[in-house]
Design an enzyme around this catalytic site. Structure first.
Site, PDB file in Angstrom:
ATOM      1  N   LYS A   1       0.868  -1.182   0.000  1.00  0.00           N
ATOM      2  CA  LYS A   1       0.000   0.000   0.000  1.00  0.00           C
ATOM      3  C   LYS A   1       0.897   1.223   0.000  1.00  0.00           C
ATOM      4  O   LYS A   1       2.033   1.180   0.483  1.00  0.00           O
ATOM      5  CB  LYS A   1      -0.891   0.024   1.244  1.00  0.00           C
TER       6      LYS A   1
HETATM    7  P1  NAD Z   1     -12.847   7.604  -2.752  1.00  0.00           P
HETATM    8  O1  NAD Z   1     -11.830   8.600  -2.351  1.00  0.00           O
HETATM    9  O2  NAD Z   1     -13.230   7.465  -4.169  1.00  0.00           O
HETATM   10  O3  NAD Z   1     -14.215   7.839  -1.908  1.00  0.00           O
HETATM   11  C1  NAD Z   1     -14.237   7.876  -0.511  1.00  0.00           C
HETATM   12  C2  NAD Z   1     -15.628   8.326  -0.086  1.00  0.00           C
HETATM   13  O4  NAD Z   1     -15.747   8.216   1.334  1.00  0.00           O
HETATM   14  C3  NAD Z   1     -15.930   9.786  -0.418  1.00  0.00           C
HETATM   15  O5  NAD Z   1     -17.296   9.895  -0.801  1.00  0.00           O
HETATM   16  C4  NAD Z   1     -15.709  10.493   0.908  1.00  0.00           C
HETATM   17  O6  NAD Z   1     -16.419  11.718   0.998  1.00  0.00           O
HETATM   18  C5  NAD Z   1     -16.250   9.446   1.841  1.00  0.00           C
HETATM   19  N1  NAD Z   1     -15.840   9.572   3.238  1.00  0.00           N
HETATM   20  C6  NAD Z   1     -14.614   9.837   3.745  1.00  0.00           C
HETATM   21  N2  NAD Z   1     -14.668   9.859   5.089  1.00  0.00           N
HETATM   22  C7  NAD Z   1     -15.955   9.579   5.423  1.00  0.00           C
HETATM   23  C8  NAD Z   1     -16.658   9.453   6.637  1.00  0.00           C
HETATM   24  N3  NAD Z   1     -16.023   9.585   7.808  1.00  0.00           N
HETATM   25  N4  NAD Z   1     -17.980   9.169   6.606  1.00  0.00           N
HETATM   26  C9  NAD Z   1     -18.632   9.002   5.440  1.00  0.00           C
HETATM   27  N5  NAD Z   1     -18.025   9.108   4.259  1.00  0.00           N
HETATM   28  C10 NAD Z   1     -16.699   9.398   4.246  1.00  0.00           C
HETATM   29  O7  NAD Z   1     -12.310   6.189  -2.177  1.00  0.00           O
HETATM   30  P2  NAD Z   1     -12.725   4.721  -2.660  1.00  0.00           P
HETATM   31  O8  NAD Z   1     -11.759   4.278  -3.691  1.00  0.00           O
HETATM   32  O9  NAD Z   1     -14.187   4.658  -2.915  1.00  0.00           O
HETATM   33  O10 NAD Z   1     -12.356   3.886  -1.344  1.00  0.00           O
HETATM   34  C11 NAD Z   1     -13.264   3.763  -0.256  1.00  0.00           C
HETATM   35  C12 NAD Z   1     -12.822   2.576   0.597  1.00  0.00           C
HETATM   36  O11 NAD Z   1     -12.798   1.387  -0.211  1.00  0.00           O
HETATM   37  C13 NAD Z   1     -11.414   2.696   1.192  1.00  0.00           C
HETATM   38  O12 NAD Z   1     -11.409   2.014   2.429  1.00  0.00           O
HETATM   39  C14 NAD Z   1     -10.556   1.928   0.206  1.00  0.00           C
HETATM   40  O13 NAD Z   1      -9.347   1.465   0.771  1.00  0.00           O
HETATM   41  C15 NAD Z   1     -11.509   0.784  -0.119  1.00  0.00           C
HETATM   42  N6  NAD Z   1     -11.230   0.082  -1.368  1.00  0.00           N
HETATM   43  C16 NAD Z   1     -11.163   0.761  -2.552  1.00  0.00           C
HETATM   44  C17 NAD Z   1     -10.912   0.048  -3.722  1.00  0.00           C
HETATM   45  C18 NAD Z   1     -10.897   0.705  -5.076  1.00  0.00           C
HETATM   46  O14 NAD Z   1     -10.783   0.001  -6.070  1.00  0.00           O
HETATM   47  N7  NAD Z   1     -11.030   2.025  -5.162  1.00  0.00           N
HETATM   48  C19 NAD Z   1     -10.707  -1.338  -3.671  1.00  0.00           C
HETATM   49  C20 NAD Z   1     -10.795  -1.992  -2.450  1.00  0.00           C
HETATM   50  C21 NAD Z   1     -11.071  -1.272  -1.300  1.00  0.00           C
END
Ligand code: NAD
Length: 446
Positions: free
Chosen positions: A136
């Site tokens: 990561k």
């Molecule tokens: P992103 O940056 O696209 O979106 C994150 C979202 O979460 C945003 O809408 C933000 O406003 C919101 N957010 C942040 N803090 C918050 C809170 N305290 N309460 C409510 N909403 C909140 O990120 P993403 O890629 O969608 O990733 C989200 C999660 O999924 C992370 O934990 C990431 O590690 C995990 N993840 C992402 C992927 C991927 O392919 N993008 C794959 C596996 C896991």
């Protein structure tokens, strides 16, 4: 190799703990909402090691990152001033293949958080049987506060600083919170310019015109949806008309809410970091999407009522999908969470203490390393397609993704039933066992 063989071989190898690196790895789950993601990850590993009966030496090897790099990332701002961020890249384990893991831009990024996320990537890749170790990266920047030109300079400088340890056969970044396919294009270009030729395989989650895969952008959300529908059915809840709440409206949460709606689930609430919105009849995602595109947040949407952000987690729904950040379900709120099924779109949203509450209350938790693995599966497909210089169509990608997700789901459910384990414990044990087997078959060098 059997469990017993591995335990015996581990004892024979007698890999001793490294002083000071593993003080709390075997600790019982922490009963405080303040537990960090690294404490949660180590606690989950400790529980799996307890089931597997491995030696403390092997436990130490599995708990400790193989390689960590901390770098200074200076930025010349558009107005001529200068500021400085810290960047990290952690490679947790390389025993099953090159390291693989996302890059996060967030002011809250810490080395310990990146260590936890890298460890979860190791288990995720092993569980889904993609030939990678876990990694990561992170940069302590809030991307919303900087221009595209500034983000490009930060990304290129960070890439240059970590260049010695990344590569298509060494460590392959992908998008995570705060980064996207444009970030990946900048990393690919910076790496390629430095080595002197184009290297598409240095990142996944690239734009399709640069060798990205169809279906990668929505893969995590599609995987979350496959698992959520399977979990609802497993619990005897009819999918059509089931209710759901989704925390986080970014790359994972937005598409998961849309796909769940397409499948007949009534998604009544979503949130982002600014607040939450609720509509008992189900949200209209075409209109909400347009509102977010115009305002940058879900609050203020005229097709729903406002809701306190944390109240979303406590709604009386069949399905809760935390898809934002770590540690949101903890000892302090778990007893108020009433969703029958919790499917972890985010990494590490549930603390071990909350897991214990949900287990006692008969709520089903599908762990992150299974539920959100769709992204790394299609990243793997992207890497394979790039290596072969032959691309699949969207239908092929989606079919292969569904097959892999559902095969892993059945494997974890069957293993959990056979061993009387939670889904998280079963998934972690299966994954840790595969990583340990790779270590023991490779042996210790020298
Ligand atoms: P992103 O940056 O696209 O979106 C994150 C979202 O979460 C945003 O809408 C933000 O406003 C919101 N957010 C942040 N803090 C918050 C809170 N305290 N309460 C409510 N909403 C909140 O990120 P993403 O890629 O969608 O990733 C989200 C999660 O999924 C992370 O934990 C990431 O590690 C995990 N993840 C992402 C992927 C991927 O392919 N993008 C794959 C596996 C896991």
């Amino acid at each position: 190799m059997s469990l017993l063989d591995i335990a015996t071989a581990a004892t024979t190898l007698d890999i001793r703990p490294i002083a000071g690196t593993l003080t709390d790895a075997t600790a019982t789950p922490l009963a405080t909402p303040l537990a960090t993601p690294l404490e949660d990850a180590r606690s989950q590993l400790g529980a799996a090691i307890g089931v597997l009966g491995y030696s403390s030496g092997l436990h130490s090897l599995l708990a400790t990152p193989r390689r960590e790099l901390t770098v200074a990332v200076p930025l010349r701002r558009d107005d001529g001033s200068t500021c400085l961020f810290t960047g990290y890249r952690v490679q947790h384990n390389l025993s099953r293949g090159p390291a693989k893991g996302g890059l996060r831009y967030s002011p809250h990024v810490t080395l310990d958080e990146v260590r936890a996320l890298a460890m979860w990537m190791t288990w995720k890749c092993a569980l889904l049987d993609v030939p990678y170790g876990g990694a990561k990266g992170g940069v302590t920047i809030d991307p919303r506060l900087f221009s595209q030109a500034e983000l490009e300079r930060v990304t290129r400088r960070y890439t240059s600083e970590i260049l010695p340890i990344i590569g298509p056969e060494k460590d392959i970044p992908a998008p995570d919170m705060g980064t996207d396919e444009r970030t990946m294009a900048w990393i690919m270009d910076t790496y390629s310019v430095n080595v002197g030729y184009t290297v598409p395989g240095i990142v996944t989650g690239k734009p399709i015109s640069l060798g990205g895969s169809h279906g990668r952008a929505s893969a995590t959300s599609r995987g979350v949806t496959h698992i959520a529908l399977a979990a609802l059915t497993h619990r005897g809840i009819r999918v059509h008309g089931a209710t759901a709440a989704v925390q986080g409206f970014g790359k994972v949460g937005h598409d998961a809410a849309v796909f769940l709606t397409d499948a007949g689930v009534r998604v009544v609430a979503v949130s982002d970091q600014y607040g939450a919105v609720y509509n008992a009849r189900g949200l209209d995602f075409d209109r909400l999407g347009a509102h977010v595109a115009a305002t940058g947040r879900v609050v203020g949407f005229d097709g729903a009522e406002p809701l306190g952000g944390d109240l979303l987690l406590e709604l009386d729904v069949d399905l809760l999908v935390p898809a934002a950040v770590e540690g949101v379900l903890h000892a302090g709120n778990a007893a108020r969470v009433t969703a029958r099924v919790i499917v972890e779109g985010a990494n590490g949203p549930t603390s071990p203490a909350a897991d214990a509450v949900f287990a006692a209350n008969g709520q089903l938790v599908v762990p992150d390393i299974l539920a959100n693995a769709g992204g790394v599966i299609v990243s793997y497909f992207e890497w394979v397609q790039g290596n072969q210089a032959y691309w699949w169509n969207a239908a092929e990608v989606e079919q292969k993704l569904a097959e892999r997700m559902l095969a892993a789901w059945h494997q974890v459910v069957d293993y959990a039933a056979a061993r009387d384990l939670s889904l998280r414990a079963a998934a972690t044990v299966l994954a840790v066992e595969r990583v340990a087997e790779a270590h023991l078959l490779r042996g210790l060098y020298p």
